[in-house]
Design an enzyme around this catalytic site. Structure first.
Site, PDB file in Angstrom:
ATOM      1  N   ARG A 240       0.852  -1.182   0.000  1.00 49.71           N
ATOM      2  CA  ARG A 240       0.000   0.000   0.000  1.00 49.71           C
ATOM      3  C   ARG A 240       0.885   1.227   0.000  1.00 49.71           C
ATOM      4  O   ARG A 240       1.971   1.229   0.602  1.00 49.71           O
ATOM      5  CB  ARG A 240      -0.857   0.054   1.273  1.00 49.71           C
ATOM      6  CG  ARG A 240      -2.159  -0.684   1.203  1.00 49.71           C
ATOM      7  CD  ARG A 240      -3.127  -0.044   0.212  1.00 49.71           C
ATOM      8  NE  ARG A 240      -4.369  -0.773   0.149  1.00 49.71           N
ATOM      9  CZ  ARG A 240      -4.593  -1.834  -0.640  1.00 49.71           C
ATOM     10  NH1 ARG A 240      -3.650  -2.268  -1.448  1.00 49.71           N
ATOM     11  NH2 ARG A 240      -5.763  -2.437  -0.649  1.00 49.71           N
ATOM     12  N   GLU A 269      -1.921   8.056  -4.108  1.00 51.59           N
ATOM     13  CA  GLU A 269      -2.260   7.657  -5.471  1.00 51.59           C
ATOM     14  C   GLU A 269      -3.722   8.005  -5.770  1.00 51.59           C
ATOM     15  O   GLU A 269      -4.533   8.006  -4.839  1.00 51.59           O
ATOM     16  CB  GLU A 269      -2.005   6.149  -5.684  1.00 51.59           C
ATOM     17  CG  GLU A 269      -2.878   5.245  -4.839  1.00 51.59           C
ATOM     18  CD  GLU A 269      -2.492   3.769  -4.968  1.00 51.59           C
ATOM     19  OE1 GLU A 269      -1.309   3.430  -4.799  1.00 51.59           O
ATOM     20  OE2 GLU A 269      -3.403   2.970  -5.232  1.00 51.59           O
ATOM     21  N   HIS A 287      -0.753   0.429  -9.675  1.00 49.99           N
ATOM     22  CA  HIS A 287      -1.548  -0.402  -8.747  1.00 49.99           C
ATOM     23  C   HIS A 287      -2.326  -1.488  -9.501  1.00 49.99           C
ATOM     24  O   HIS A 287      -3.560  -1.525  -9.460  1.00 49.99           O
ATOM     25  CB  HIS A 287      -2.501   0.486  -7.917  1.00 49.99           C
ATOM     26  CG  HIS A 287      -2.931  -0.194  -6.637  1.00 49.99           C
ATOM     27  ND1 HIS A 287      -3.280   0.498  -5.497  1.00 49.99           N
ATOM     28  CD2 HIS A 287      -3.061  -1.507  -6.320  1.00 49.99           C
ATOM     29  CE1 HIS A 287      -3.630  -0.356  -4.542  1.00 49.99           C
ATOM     30  NE2 HIS A 287      -3.496  -1.577  -5.026  1.00 49.99           N
TER      31      HIS A 287
END
Ligand code: GLV
Length: 330
Positions: A240, A269, A287
């Site tokens: 993360r 993000e 991601h």
């Protein structure tokens, strides 16, 4: 009005996978992928009984206070730090995630990022596309080996274990650190040795982060930790954003404190800290570690199963298979 409960899906999801929902719910799905602004999130949830949401959708107390009918939220992802589980439980709203279906796919991608960063695949491709291949020095493009080196894994849940199992073919030695040590038989199966965090930092040639985000894990890798790593080391974050201090990392990459990095997740993000774009020795990825054709469909199917089950339908009627707050449905 057809009297069915209402379900909102915050992003476009495979139509054929969500098809079973239409028998049970009045389904509204966002037609385009976009970050959902907080005010829109509140508006969409105001009148629905259930929701399937993405990792960028923050479901917290202030949102729940304005969603009086909401009974269930299915998260499209295994990590669920976007859900305030205490607030959901307090509001009597069930929640689920998508564990296990993505373990092997994410492990594949962790290796792809590690190999890509170690062998500078991204930079080499950029160089080629830039038309710069006039000649290539024999002593140019020198990357790091992965075979025969030491792979460190921080966070040794099911994904970490899947990453470790792949090391056998590469004859890569695996060390790991985790909140709790694995059972002996699992350690043996993963051929992984438990070490403390300092040893992990000091001995890893490649260090993969797979731990869940919690406030305590924020900046688990910052300037002091980077300083303890080998100058030849590569850091890979598939966990993360926020677990790594991205500014400290960009600085460490620029200074040569470590040799390289690969990041699939970022603090804040989808925005990237501009300093990361200024360094060349980092492989950047949006991601997508779980994004294989089969796995993204499997994740969607699991979210569908969970919602159906919460409303007494489908193969797991009454027992959502990955319920995060079982007390709510009891
Ligand atoms: C991806 O990051 C997930 O949590 O599934």
């Amino acid at each position: 009005m057809n009297g069915k409960p209402k379900l909102w899906i915050s992003r476009p999801v495979f139509e054929d996978v969500i098809a079973p929902l239409h028998d049970v719910f009045d389904v509204q799905m966002e037609p385009v992928e976009r970050p959902i602004p907080p005010a829109v999130l509140v508006e969409r949830l105001a009148d629905v009984d259930a929701a399937i949401v993405g990792l960028a959708d923050r479901i917290e107390a202030s949102v729940l206070a304005q969603a009086p009918k909401l009974r269930f939220v299915a998260n499209l992802g295994v990590g669920y730090n976007n859900l305030d589980l205490d607030a959901l439980t307090a509001a009597g709203v069930g929640a689920s995630n998508t564990p296990d279906v993505l373990n092997e796919t994410v492990a594949d991608y962790a290796w792809a990022l590690m190999l890509g960063a170690a062998r500078k695949v991204n930079a080499a491709e950029r160089w080629l596309r830039d038309g710069q291949w006039k000649s290539s020095r024999f002593d140019g493009w020198l990357g790091a080996d992965v075979h025969g080196r030491t792979l460190g894994i921080l966070g040794m849940g099911r994904i970490g274990q899947a990453i470790a199992r792949r090391a056998v073919g590469f004859r890569t030695k695996v060390i790991y650190h985790n909140r709790s040590r694995l059972a002996d038989d699992v350690e043996r199966e993963c051929a992984a040795r438990y070490v403390d965090k300092d040893t992990l930092l000091a001995e890893s040639d490649h260090l993969i982060l797979v731990l869940p985000f919690t406030p305590a894990n924020r900046h688990a890798i910052g300037a002091p930790e980077l300083a303890r790593m080998k100058p030849t080391a590569i850091l890979i974050n598939i966990a993360r954003g926020g677990i790594v201090d991205d500014v400290a990392l960009a600085h460490a990459l620029a200074q040569g404190t470590i040799a390289g990095a690969a990041l699939d997740v970022f603090e804040g993000e989808p925005a990237l800290h501009p300093s990361l774009l200024e360094v060349d020795n980092v492989l950047l990825s949006p991601h997508i570690a779980s994004a294989s054709r089969d796995t993204r469909r499997g994740m969607a199917a699991l979210a569908v199963d969970n919602v159906l089950a919460a409303f007494g339908q489908g193969p797991h009627a009454g027992r959502p298979p990955s319920l995060l707050n079982p007390g709510v449905l009891a």
